[in-house]
Design a protein around this motif. Structure first.
Motif, PDB file in Angstrom:
ATOM      1  N   ILE A  51      11.829 -21.586  -4.015  1.00  0.00           N
ATOM      2  CA  ILE A  51      10.666 -21.005  -3.340  1.00  0.00           C
ATOM      3  C   ILE A  51       9.474 -20.996  -4.296  1.00  0.00           C
ATOM      4  N   ASP A  52       8.348 -21.484  -3.822  1.00  0.00           N
ATOM      5  CA  ASP A  52       7.094 -21.403  -4.568  1.00  0.00           C
ATOM      6  C   ASP A  52       6.427 -20.087  -4.174  1.00  0.00           C
ATOM      7  N   LEU A  53       6.541 -19.083  -5.032  1.00  0.00           N
ATOM      8  CA  LEU A  53       6.064 -17.747  -4.673  1.00  0.00           C
ATOM      9  C   LEU A  53       4.551 -17.689  -4.468  1.00  0.00           C
ATOM     10  N   TRP A  54       3.795 -18.448  -5.253  1.00  0.00           N
ATOM     11  CA  TRP A  54       2.346 -18.414  -5.067  1.00  0.00           C
ATOM     12  C   TRP A  54       1.949 -19.034  -3.735  1.00  0.00           C
ATOM     13  N   TYR A  55       2.738 -19.991  -3.275  1.00  0.00           N
ATOM     14  CA  TYR A  55       2.491 -20.544  -1.935  1.00  0.00           C
ATOM     15  C   TYR A  55       2.728 -19.466  -0.880  1.00  0.00           C
ATOM     16  N   VAL A  56       3.805 -18.711  -1.040  1.00  0.00           N
ATOM     17  CA  VAL A  56       4.119 -17.632  -0.098  1.00  0.00           C
ATOM     18  C   VAL A  56       3.020 -16.571  -0.128  1.00  0.00           C
ATOM     19  N   ILE A  57       2.586 -16.222  -1.329  1.00  0.00           N
ATOM     20  CA  ILE A  57       1.550 -15.201  -1.489  1.00  0.00           C
ATOM     21  C   ILE A  57       0.232 -15.650  -0.870  1.00  0.00           C
ATOM     22  N   SER A  58      -0.034 -16.945  -0.921  1.00  0.00           N
ATOM     23  CA  SER A  58      -1.343 -17.465  -0.512  1.00  0.00           C
ATOM     24  C   SER A  58      -1.668 -17.217   0.950  1.00  0.00           C
ATOM     25  N   PHE A  59      -0.649 -17.055   1.814  1.00  0.00           N
ATOM     26  CA  PHE A  59      -0.987 -16.825   3.219  1.00  0.00           C
ATOM     27  C   PHE A  59      -0.781 -15.370   3.647  1.00  0.00           C
ATOM     28  N   GLU A  60      -0.698 -14.459   2.681  1.00  0.00           N
ATOM     29  CA  GLU A  60      -0.644 -13.032   3.019  1.00  0.00           C
ATOM     30  C   GLU A  60      -2.066 -12.494   3.163  1.00  0.00           C
ATOM     31  N   ARG A  61      -2.423 -12.079   4.358  1.00  0.00           N
ATOM     32  CA  ARG A  61      -3.804 -11.680   4.622  1.00  0.00           C
ATOM     33  C   ARG A  61      -4.224 -10.427   3.853  1.00  0.00           C
ATOM     34  N   LEU A  62      -3.287  -9.527   3.575  1.00  0.00           N
ATOM     35  CA  LEU A  62      -3.655  -8.310   2.851  1.00  0.00           C
ATOM     36  C   LEU A  62      -4.063  -8.596   1.413  1.00  0.00           C
ATOM     37  N   THR A  81      25.799  -3.331  12.126  1.00  0.00           N
ATOM     38  CA  THR A  81      24.365  -3.595  12.187  1.00  0.00           C
ATOM     39  C   THR A  81      23.633  -2.877  11.059  1.00  0.00           C
ATOM     40  N   TYR A  82      22.651  -3.569  10.530  1.00  0.00           N
ATOM     41  CA  TYR A  82      21.832  -3.048   9.439  1.00  0.00           C
ATOM     42  C   TYR A  82      20.375  -3.327   9.780  1.00  0.00           C
ATOM     43  N   ALA A  83      19.468  -2.568   9.178  1.00  0.00           N
ATOM     44  CA  ALA A  83      18.059  -2.768   9.507  1.00  0.00           C
ATOM     45  C   ALA A  83      17.162  -2.502   8.307  1.00  0.00           C
ATOM     46  N   ILE A  84      16.212  -3.416   8.121  1.00  0.00           N
ATOM     47  CA  ILE A  84      15.088  -3.176   7.219  1.00  0.00           C
ATOM     48  C   ILE A  84      13.934  -2.754   8.117  1.00  0.00           C
ATOM     49  N   ILE A  85      13.410  -1.561   7.893  1.00  0.00           N
ATOM     50  CA  ILE A  85      12.400  -1.000   8.790  1.00  0.00           C
ATOM     51  C   ILE A  85      11.054  -0.949   8.075  1.00  0.00           C
ATOM     52  N   ASP A  86      10.098  -1.685   8.616  1.00  0.00           N
ATOM     53  CA  ASP A  86       8.748  -1.741   8.056  1.00  0.00           C
ATOM     54  C   ASP A  86       7.820  -0.992   8.997  1.00  0.00           C
ATOM     55  N   THR A  87       7.528   0.248   8.675  1.00  0.00           N
ATOM     56  CA  THR A  87       6.710   1.057   9.564  1.00  0.00           C
ATOM     57  C   THR A  87       5.976   2.126   8.768  1.00  0.00           C
ATOM     58  N   ASN A  88       5.083   2.843   9.449  1.00  0.00           N
ATOM     59  CA  ASN A  88       4.353   3.914   8.769  1.00  0.00           C
ATOM     60  C   ASN A  88       5.128   5.229   8.865  1.00  0.00           C
ATOM     61  N   ASP A  89       4.586   6.262   8.239  1.00  0.00           N
ATOM     62  CA  ASP A  89       5.306   7.534   8.154  1.00  0.00           C
ATOM     63  C   ASP A  89       5.448   8.236   9.497  1.00  0.00           C
ATOM     64  N   TYR A  90       4.497   8.007  10.407  1.00  0.00           N
ATOM     65  CA  TYR A  90       4.590   8.639  11.723  1.00  0.00           C
ATOM     66  C   TYR A  90       5.838   8.157  12.461  1.00  0.00           C
ATOM     67  N   HIS A 110      -0.578   8.287   5.205  1.00  0.00           N
ATOM     68  CA  HIS A 110      -0.231   6.886   4.955  1.00  0.00           C
ATOM     69  C   HIS A 110      -0.669   6.423   3.569  1.00  0.00           C
ATOM     70  N   LYS A 111      -0.951   7.338   2.666  1.00  0.00           N
ATOM     71  CA  LYS A 111      -1.579   6.938   1.405  1.00  0.00           C
ATOM     72  C   LYS A 111      -0.702   6.014   0.568  1.00  0.00           C
ATOM     73  N   ASN A 112       0.620   6.062   0.756  1.00  0.00           N
ATOM     74  CA  ASN A 112       1.506   5.222  -0.046  1.00  0.00           C
ATOM     75  C   ASN A 112       1.895   3.921   0.649  1.00  0.00           C
ATOM     76  N   HIS A 113       1.373   3.695   1.844  1.00  0.00           N
ATOM     77  CA  HIS A 113       1.736   2.483   2.567  1.00  0.00           C
ATOM     78  C   HIS A 113       0.904   1.318   2.057  1.00  0.00           C
ATOM     79  N   TYR A 114       1.568   0.190   1.765  1.00  0.00           N
ATOM     80  CA  TYR A 114       0.888  -0.950   1.139  1.00  0.00           C
ATOM     81  C   TYR A 114      -0.296  -1.450   1.958  1.00  0.00           C
ATOM     82  N   SER A 115      -0.223  -1.321   3.282  1.00  0.00           N
ATOM     83  CA  SER A 115      -1.290  -1.855   4.135  1.00  0.00           C
ATOM     84  C   SER A 115      -2.500  -0.939   4.210  1.00  0.00           C
ATOM     85  N   THR A 116      -2.399   0.262   3.638  1.00  0.00           N
ATOM     86  CA  THR A 116      -3.513   1.212   3.734  1.00  0.00           C
ATOM     87  C   THR A 116      -4.159   1.492   2.386  1.00  0.00           C
ATOM     88  N   TYR A 117      -3.831   0.691   1.371  1.00  0.00           N
ATOM     89  CA  TYR A 117      -4.464   0.898   0.061  1.00  0.00           C
ATOM     90  C   TYR A 117      -5.980   0.758   0.203  1.00  0.00           C
TER      91      TYR A 117
END
Length: 311
Positions: free
Chosen positions: A92-103, A39-48, A249-256
């Motif tokens: 993959i059309d990357l701009w299409y993928v980017i277009s629905f990212e709310r951040l 098992t392997y994991a990509i973990i998307d979370t904050n520092d806490y 959280h200063k380095n987290h992409y969602s908190t810029y």
């Protein structure tokens, strides 16, 4: 386990995407108990929460990657040749993928406006990370939460192109119930389920009541009531926010762009309530309330990403 394709003699390798919720972590725990696999994991979370995953012994992952550690805005000159070859390789059309990212949307993200180069730098880092992981692990299957962000959609599309099966937890219209599917953004084909033997003894009236009890609106009110915070908890949370460091959280992409002052000014809950009230008054004043019976019309509700993807 039935959801794992292939021969039973194959050493299965499962790659999990684990986000801030612990649901996927719980699923990983259950699967590792029932199946002898890597098992392997990509973990998307904050520092806490990151410290929890660094120290936990519940699931013995063979390897983990903390997603945010690989995202950086230091390189602001995107490699367009790489992006071009990536799009061609994975179709993959990357701009299409980017277009629905709310951040990345200035209409949604009131704290930070990403530039084109910053967005592409993020995406390049994501693409290279996913290519590295898929090449290194060569997973049998990838298990993802509901795809509501551009990066999980990107990983799903890459895996599909490489012939790797990905299983997605998709939302339903029954409260907190989910379905498992490997087809993102497609309507459910009822023919697949026509020959299934029902394990439920509920009659039609009972099913109607079940549907009524688990309507999203009804369940949402019930869920909010159960998890409603006490006033003392809110006060303690406010004090923690005011007196703790901004750097966690200063380095987290969602908190810029987020800091205490910007959150108090732009993200104040009372300000949100005022905005909601103004919008409600505008709707009540300007929208139709009654539609004549003989009038033909098309009802087009406001859509969010989860609904749009099924159009």
């Amino acid at each position: 386990m039935e959801f794992i394709p292939g021969n039973e003699n194959i050493d299965h390798k499962i790659l999990f995407w684990i986000n801030k919720e612990f649901l996927m972590f719980g699923i990983a725990k259950k699967i590792t108990k029932k199946l002898n696999c890597k098992t392997y994991a990509i973990i998307d979370t904050n520092d806490y929460i990151k410290s929890f995953y660094e120290e936990q012994k519940t699931v013995d992952f063979d390897k983990t990657w903390f997603f945010n550690d690989f995202l950086s805005l230091e390189k602001l000159s995107p490699d367009y040749e790489y992006l071009k070859s990536f799009e061609k390789k994975y179709d993959i059309d990357l701009w299409y993928v980017i277009s629905f990212e709310r951040l990345f949307s200035s209409e949604f993200n009131k704290y930070y406006k990403f530039t084109k180069n910053e967005i592409l730098s993020f995406v390049i880092n994501e693409c290279k990370l996913f290519e590295k992981i898929l090449s290194e692990v060569k997973p049998t299957v990838i298990i993802l939460p509901a795809v509501t962000r551009h990066f999980t959609y990107l990983l799903h599309k890459m895996a599909t192109k490489l012939g790797i099966r990905s299983l997605l937890l998709e939302y339903t219209h029954f409260g907190d119930r989910n379905i498992i599917t490997d087809e993102f953004g497609k309507m459910v084909d009822n023919k697949k389920y026509e020959n299934l033997v029902s394990i439920s003894n509920r009659n039609f009236e009972e099913l109607q009541k079940y549907f009524s009890d688990y309507k999203p609106y009804v369940y949402g009110i019930k869920n909010n009531t159960i998890h409603k915070e006490r006033k003392v908890s809110k006060v303690l949370a406010l004090l923690k926010f005011l007196f703790n460091s901004d750097n966690k959280h200063k380095n987290h992409y969602s908190t810029y762009g987020k800091n205490k002052s910007s959150i108090l000014i732009k993200g104040n809950a009372r300000l949100s309530l005022l905005t909601r009230k103004l919008r409600s008054n505008f709707i009540d004043k300007n929208f139709l309330g009654d539609i004549p019976n003989k009038t033909n019309y098309v009802y087009f509700p406001m859509l969010h990403f989860i609904q749009i993807k099924n159009l």
